[in-house]
Design an enzyme around this catalytic site. Sequence first.
Site, mmCIF file in Angstrom:
data_model
loop_
_atom_site.group_PDB
_atom_site.id
_atom_site.type_symbol
_atom_site.label_atom_id
_atom_site.label_comp_id
_atom_site.label_asym_id
_atom_site.label_seq_id
_atom_site.Cartn_x
_atom_site.Cartn_y
_atom_site.Cartn_z
ATOM 1 N N SER A 1 13.588 35.310 -58.313
ATOM 2 C CA SER A 1 12.530 34.957 -59.258
ATOM 3 C C SER A 1 12.075 33.508 -59.193
ATOM 4 O O SER A 1 11.068 33.153 -59.800
ATOM 5 C CB SER A 1 12.976 35.275 -60.689
ATOM 6 O OG SER A 1 14.077 34.453 -61.058
ATOM 7 N N ALA B 1 21.254 31.555 -58.742
ATOM 8 C CA ALA B 1 21.511 30.219 -59.284
ATOM 9 C C ALA B 1 21.826 30.383 -60.763
ATOM 10 O O ALA B 1 20.935 30.437 -61.600
ATOM 11 C CB ALA B 1 20.306 29.315 -59.086
ATOM 12 N N TYR C 1 24.286 24.156 -49.493
ATOM 13 C CA TYR C 1 23.868 22.760 -49.328
ATOM 14 C C TYR C 1 25.113 21.920 -49.112
ATOM 15 O O TYR C 1 26.097 22.058 -49.851
ATOM 16 C CB TYR C 1 23.099 22.261 -50.555
ATOM 17 C CG TYR C 1 22.614 20.824 -50.410
ATOM 18 C CD1 TYR C 1 21.501 20.530 -49.631
ATOM 19 C CD2 TYR C 1 23.289 19.775 -51.026
ATOM 20 C CE1 TYR C 1 21.061 19.218 -49.469
ATOM 21 C CE2 TYR C 1 22.858 18.461 -50.875
ATOM 22 C CZ TYR C 1 21.748 18.192 -50.100
ATOM 23 O OH TYR C 1 21.315 16.891 -49.926
ATOM 24 N N TYR D 1 28.765 15.882 -54.712
ATOM 25 C CA TYR D 1 28.295 17.201 -54.306
ATOM 26 C C TYR D 1 29.332 17.881 -53.399
ATOM 27 O O TYR D 1 30.123 18.690 -53.873
ATOM 28 C CB TYR D 1 26.926 17.120 -53.619
ATOM 29 C CG TYR D 1 26.158 18.418 -53.729
ATOM 30 C CD1 TYR D 1 25.038 18.522 -54.544
ATOM 31 C CD2 TYR D 1 26.569 19.568 -53.062
ATOM 32 C CE1 TYR D 1 24.342 19.723 -54.677
ATOM 33 C CE2 TYR D 1 25.896 20.764 -53.187
ATOM 34 C CZ TYR D 1 24.780 20.840 -53.990
ATOM 35 O OH TYR D 1 24.102 22.033 -54.127
#
Length: 399
Positions: A51, A143, A228, A238
Amino acid sequence: MTVKIEAKMRGNVLVGVNPMGLKQEVANQIQYVKAQGTYAGPKKVLVIGGSSSYGLASRINLAFGAGADTISVSHGGGPRTPKNLGKPGWYNNIFFREAAEAEGLIAKNVMADAFSNEAKAQVIDFIKNEFGGKVDFVVYSLASGVRTDPATGETYHSAIKAIGEPVVGPNVNLQKETFFEQVLEPATDEEIANTVKVMGGEDWRLWMTALREADVLSEGVQTVVYSYLGAELNESYYNKGTLGRAKADCDRFAALINEDLAPLKGQATVVVATAVTTKASSVIPFFPVYCLGLYKVMSDAGLHETPIMHIDRIFRDMIYGDNAVYDEAGRMRPDAWELDPDIQAKTKALIEQINQDNFNTDFTAWNIFMHEFLNLNGFDVDGYVETPVTFEELASLEA
């Protein structure tokens, strides 16, 4: 009743939505893909998390670039009241479906919790009865910060934190346009495990197992998950943080899925994507400042990409083209542009100069970042002409 459209923000979260702006944004992405021409790709595609962002871009690219019929599984409601118009993804699904069906493509929107067994069963039933019986490509692009394990009923929450030691660095408040120093505390062992449980590869494999056991995967089926890794500039918060542990878990499950798919001669690939503007990238600590520097450098070099541009290159040039780049772990690496040593050196030098006086000026990529950030909810969209719309019109839309 005509609804009032406002781009409301709370810190680094955009809470307002402009439905007709989203319609134009979907049209813009479709037009971008069409302008690149068609390519030979898959024809029956399932996008888990289709989406918004990379999931939506994948669906648009495979439909309008390769002529694929698509199914999207996503969770997000529509308008409830004139002051609560729902989630951007709900509108993205609808406007994509309308555009795809206008060109004779199947575009099924399954609005459900993608982590649930019920969603898997609903998708399998549709594939068997209304989608030709098989899919030849599966995109996993969820996500979410929360996941309920269907086997136990236990709910887990992810935590974006450092591991081992606190991390200190610059960040920005997009709403107040302020630049400040942030401290990111280290995660507990439980928070690390929970983040892996939510954002790792377990559910990807559960989906592929359910599809395989239901015999709805074509021979030679391919599946990808977007990851990522980033660079030295952002690894402390990260790749060396809780997010990195979750991404490493996807690597582990890719190997398991490849074993599962061996009888079908299928392939599971971790695609290490580049830094782009998403709802997540605005709330990850320090990451907006990294984007302000990186986007400026890459834009000056003619290399900056939005999600649709990046995904188009991944599918057209790499997965279904002749320019695929892999690392020693077998991951596809379209992030090579971002990680180019010269790009990283210039980004580092620029970030070191960013401060309260210049972070929201042309010295950085502030205008690029904010334009793309607002686009996520249908604001500041290229080509959009303000269109009054009533709550009744929005409520009548069918997912």
